[in-house]
Design a protein around this motif. Sequence first.
Motif, PDB file in Angstrom:
ATOM      1  N   ARG A   1      28.011 -79.358  28.216  1.00  0.00           N
ATOM      2  CA  ARG A   1      29.255 -79.392  28.033  1.00  0.00           C
ATOM      3  C   ARG A   1      29.968 -77.956  28.287  1.00  0.00           C
ATOM      4  N   ARG A   2      31.089 -77.880  28.836  1.00  0.00           N
ATOM      5  CA  ARG A   2      31.558 -76.450  29.038  1.00  0.00           C
ATOM      6  C   ARG A   2      32.253 -75.897  27.665  1.00  0.00           C
ATOM      7  N   SER A   3      32.026 -74.934  26.953  1.00  0.00           N
ATOM      8  CA  SER A   3      32.363 -74.687  25.831  1.00  0.00           C
ATOM      9  C   SER A   3      33.191 -73.244  25.864  1.00  0.00           C
ATOM     10  N   GLY A   4      34.433 -73.251  25.618  1.00  0.00           N
ATOM     11  CA  GLY A   4      35.293 -72.113  25.492  1.00  0.00           C
ATOM     12  C   GLY A   4      35.866 -71.922  26.876  1.00  0.00           C
ATOM     13  N   VAL A   5      36.538 -70.915  26.983  1.00  0.00           N
ATOM     14  CA  VAL A   5      37.198 -70.494  28.364  1.00  0.00           C
ATOM     15  C   VAL A   5      36.051 -69.815  29.192  1.00  0.00           C
ATOM     16  N   GLY A   6      35.156 -69.023  28.696  1.00  0.00           N
ATOM     17  CA  GLY A   6      34.229 -68.437  29.341  1.00  0.00           C
ATOM     18  C   GLY A   6      33.289 -69.493  29.907  1.00  0.00           C
TER      19      GLY A   6
ATOM     20  N   TYR B   1      27.683 -72.670  35.743  1.00  0.00           N
ATOM     21  CA  TYR B   1      27.187 -73.740  36.691  1.00  0.00           C
ATOM     22  C   TYR B   1      26.874 -75.072  35.887  1.00  0.00           C
ATOM     23  N   SER B   2      27.153 -75.954  36.792  1.00  0.00           N
ATOM     24  CA  SER B   2      26.862 -77.307  35.978  1.00  0.00           C
ATOM     25  C   SER B   2      25.736 -77.765  35.497  1.00  0.00           C
ATOM     26  N   THR B   3      24.772 -77.186  36.235  1.00  0.00           N
ATOM     27  CA  THR B   3      23.225 -77.527  35.976  1.00  0.00           C
ATOM     28  C   THR B   3      22.274 -76.173  36.090  1.00  0.00           C
ATOM     29  N   VAL B   4      21.248 -76.259  35.563  1.00  0.00           N
ATOM     30  CA  VAL B   4      20.113 -75.211  35.795  1.00  0.00           C
ATOM     31  C   VAL B   4      19.677 -75.170  36.945  1.00  0.00           C
ATOM     32  N   GLU B   5      19.366 -76.294  37.890  1.00  0.00           N
ATOM     33  CA  GLU B   5      19.105 -76.355  39.055  1.00  0.00           C
ATOM     34  C   GLU B   5      19.991 -75.634  40.056  1.00  0.00           C
ATOM     35  N   LEU B   6      21.315 -75.688  39.999  1.00  0.00           N
ATOM     36  CA  LEU B   6      22.284 -75.169  40.589  1.00  0.00           C
ATOM     37  C   LEU B   6      22.141 -73.842  40.549  1.00  0.00           C
ATOM     38  N   GLY B   7      22.159 -73.362  39.217  1.00  0.00           N
ATOM     39  CA  GLY B   7      21.916 -71.930  39.012  1.00  0.00           C
ATOM     40  C   GLY B   7      20.992 -71.086  39.605  1.00  0.00           C
ATOM     41  N   LYS B   8      19.636 -71.977  39.873  1.00  0.00           N
ATOM     42  CA  LYS B   8      18.636 -71.430  40.305  1.00  0.00           C
ATOM     43  C   LYS B   8      18.610 -71.341  41.744  1.00  0.00           C
ATOM     44  N   VAL B   9      19.316 -72.369  42.618  1.00  0.00           N
ATOM     45  CA  VAL B   9      19.418 -72.132  43.815  1.00  0.00           C
ATOM     46  C   VAL B   9      20.601 -71.089  44.189  1.00  0.00           C
ATOM     47  N   LYS B  10      21.505 -70.868  43.324  1.00  0.00           N
ATOM     48  CA  LYS B  10      22.683 -69.759  43.773  1.00  0.00           C
ATOM     49  C   LYS B  10      21.631 -68.311  43.551  1.00  0.00           C
ATOM     50  N   HIS B  11      20.832 -68.319  42.626  1.00  0.00           N
ATOM     51  CA  HIS B  11      20.239 -67.080  42.356  1.00  0.00           C
ATOM     52  C   HIS B  11      19.183 -66.824  43.441  1.00  0.00           C
ATOM     53  N   GLN B  12      18.543 -67.889  43.999  1.00  0.00           N
ATOM     54  CA  GLN B  12      17.442 -67.833  44.989  1.00  0.00           C
ATOM     55  C   GLN B  12      18.380 -67.461  46.392  1.00  0.00           C
ATOM     56  N   ARG B  13      19.368 -67.801  46.630  1.00  0.00           N
ATOM     57  CA  ARG B  13      20.139 -67.349  47.881  1.00  0.00           C
ATOM     58  C   ARG B  13      20.569 -65.928  47.854  1.00  0.00           C
ATOM     59  N   GLN B  14      20.765 -65.625  46.504  1.00  0.00           N
ATOM     60  CA  GLN B  14      21.401 -64.138  46.107  1.00  0.00           C
ATOM     61  C   GLN B  14      20.109 -63.333  46.558  1.00  0.00           C
ATOM     62  N   ARG B  15      19.128 -63.794  45.966  1.00  0.00           N
ATOM     63  CA  ARG B  15      17.910 -62.738  46.359  1.00  0.00           C
ATOM     64  C   ARG B  15      17.541 -62.841  47.719  1.00  0.00           C
TER      65      ARG B  15
ATOM     66  N   GLY C   1      26.743 -61.028  43.461  1.00  0.00           N
ATOM     67  CA  GLY C   1      25.688 -60.952  42.377  1.00  0.00           C
ATOM     68  C   GLY C   1      26.211 -61.050  40.917  1.00  0.00           C
ATOM     69  N   TYR C   2      27.493 -60.239  40.862  1.00  0.00           N
ATOM     70  CA  TYR C   2      28.091 -60.139  39.692  1.00  0.00           C
ATOM     71  C   TYR C   2      28.845 -61.504  39.141  1.00  0.00           C
ATOM     72  N   TRP C   3      29.067 -62.276  40.187  1.00  0.00           N
ATOM     73  CA  TRP C   3      29.928 -63.458  40.156  1.00  0.00           C
ATOM     74  C   TRP C   3      28.747 -64.522  39.440  1.00  0.00           C
ATOM     75  N   ILE C   4      27.566 -64.390  40.358  1.00  0.00           N
ATOM     76  CA  ILE C   4      26.688 -65.487  40.035  1.00  0.00           C
ATOM     77  C   ILE C   4      25.741 -65.128  38.656  1.00  0.00           C
ATOM     78  N   ALA C   5      25.806 -63.991  38.220  1.00  0.00           N
ATOM     79  CA  ALA C   5      25.421 -63.480  37.070  1.00  0.00           C
ATOM     80  C   ALA C   5      26.150 -63.886  35.841  1.00  0.00           C
TER      81      ALA C   5
ATOM     82  N   GLN D   1      25.372 -66.523  33.012  1.00  0.00           N
ATOM     83  CA  GLN D   1      25.433 -66.434  31.435  1.00  0.00           C
ATOM     84  C   GLN D   1      26.267 -67.256  30.841  1.00  0.00           C
ATOM     85  N   ALA D   2      27.224 -67.849  31.540  1.00  0.00           N
ATOM     86  CA  ALA D   2      28.051 -68.790  30.965  1.00  0.00           C
ATOM     87  C   ALA D   2      27.527 -70.153  30.627  1.00  0.00           C
ATOM     88  N   LEU D   3      26.509 -70.429  31.767  1.00  0.00           N
ATOM     89  CA  LEU D   3      25.493 -71.546  31.659  1.00  0.00           C
ATOM     90  C   LEU D   3      24.581 -71.305  30.320  1.00  0.00           C
ATOM     91  N   ASP D   4      24.078 -70.177  30.139  1.00  0.00           N
ATOM     92  CA  ASP D   4      23.214 -69.825  28.822  1.00  0.00           C
ATOM     93  C   ASP D   4      23.914 -70.037  27.838  1.00  0.00           C
TER      94      ASP D   4
END
Length: 516
Positions: free
Chosen positions: A78-83, A88-102, A146-150, A154-157
Amino acid sequence: MTTSDQRRPRVVMLVGNFIDGDSRVQKEARSAAEAGWDTYLIGRPYSGKREESKLGEVTVLRPAESMAATKYRTYHPRRSGVGGLIAYSTVELGKVKHQRQRIRQSNLAVERELLARRAAEGMNPASKLVDGAVLAARAFGVKAAGYWIAARKQALDHNYAVVQESPSTAIEQLLVKRGGEGAVWNAQPRLVDFEDSFGRAADELEPDLIHANDAEMLGVAVRAAARAKAKGRTVKVIYDAHEFFAGDTRDNPTWAPAMAAQEAKYLPLADAVMSPIEGYAASMVEFHGIEKFPGRKPPVLVKNMPALADLAAAGDDVPGVRGALGLAADVPLLVHPGSVTKVRGLQTVVEALPELEGVHAALLVGRRDGFVAELVTMAERLGVADRFHLLDYVPSEELTAYLRSATVGIDTLLHIPLHELTITTKFWSYISAGLPVVASDVKATSELTRELGNGEVYTAGDAHSFVEALRKVLADPAAYTKVYTDETLRGYSWEGQAEVMLQLYRDVTGLDVSAS
């Protein structure tokens, strides 16, 4: 007497674990099969795929399970707080976004190299200027992305960290306590997953009786019986209450109220209730008002005691726990089989070992991480690691014989409401193994220990009190074990308990299986 299709009467036992470490359900299933029931024991698969095996005459079935609902909740925090809203909604989506950024970053290096090569080959200065500007703009965009993805990662973590600290929101906890089915399924998605796998298996097997172990299987059983009734078949349901959830204080704040809500909803449709603990049974009657259900009798006690047949089959030459550790016969050895958590109180034993020169302690554990690892670290810090041992679980049918070579059985529960009602399975194993006990002063266990005279009681959580109690037992163990007469051992055996269970089967179904 047989069922309408002339096959043997069939019982399906449901349990929401992997079966192997559950001595109670294994003994129940074996006893039912030996009495003539066509017995299926259904539990969870290790592989996630359908697994089938035999336990004596019992068919052990582990239906395929996707655990889709549980995985969805786990991987969609669940999304916690404004931040947390930008996460990202899932870890997998975060990984995909990170891979594309690389890849984008790597491509920038390639494009710079290509531009440099074209320039070296005599590229038009104007074209070089334009291409350089375009590349610079693209680099700026990649850096910004890259800053936006990071930030989103961080918000997902952060969301995951919040969920670990507090698995459920206050609103969800309130809704679960009110018993809303949707809230219960949301907070405990395994209930949805179990219906998907266990419910299908129960339908497929067309049983005459469903024996539901624990509250997470109660709804599955009742719904299967309702579906069968709609098709013209009669299926009876027995609920085997292993715990009393109103006294549960485990970390997940929605688990106990969700299970209590399951009981409140589905108990009126169960045909009978049984329980291994007298305190649980009495508390359930009071909490749920079972005596008010039409035609309902109080829960039947079927205690999880060791089988004398298993002990006889093992013989007298089992090296057991002492042999596994290579300890001489005169070395005092404390033993504790079973779950190890903070509320089990085993830190008291480690704290006491420095005062107990020459005394060894052995824990039979299923895993060695978590709190078990903390106990090992504590033993090392106190300088008693050489006398604090971890051993693996042994099969339930071998446990009593395995424990027999120890000196004292320990039962170290701390004071929480659930423990005040509990007589642990290990306590019955100590009796069958002929061991004196040292038990904490939780209500049910301490009262039985004093009544039997088979051990000493100490103040829960107090290492000095534990030392005093243990020294009394070690000074004259025979004074405590002389109470274990043949009559006592028979009274605390599974064989007697199994007959109570089988009589309940007969009463509920009207099927005299012994005559089939």
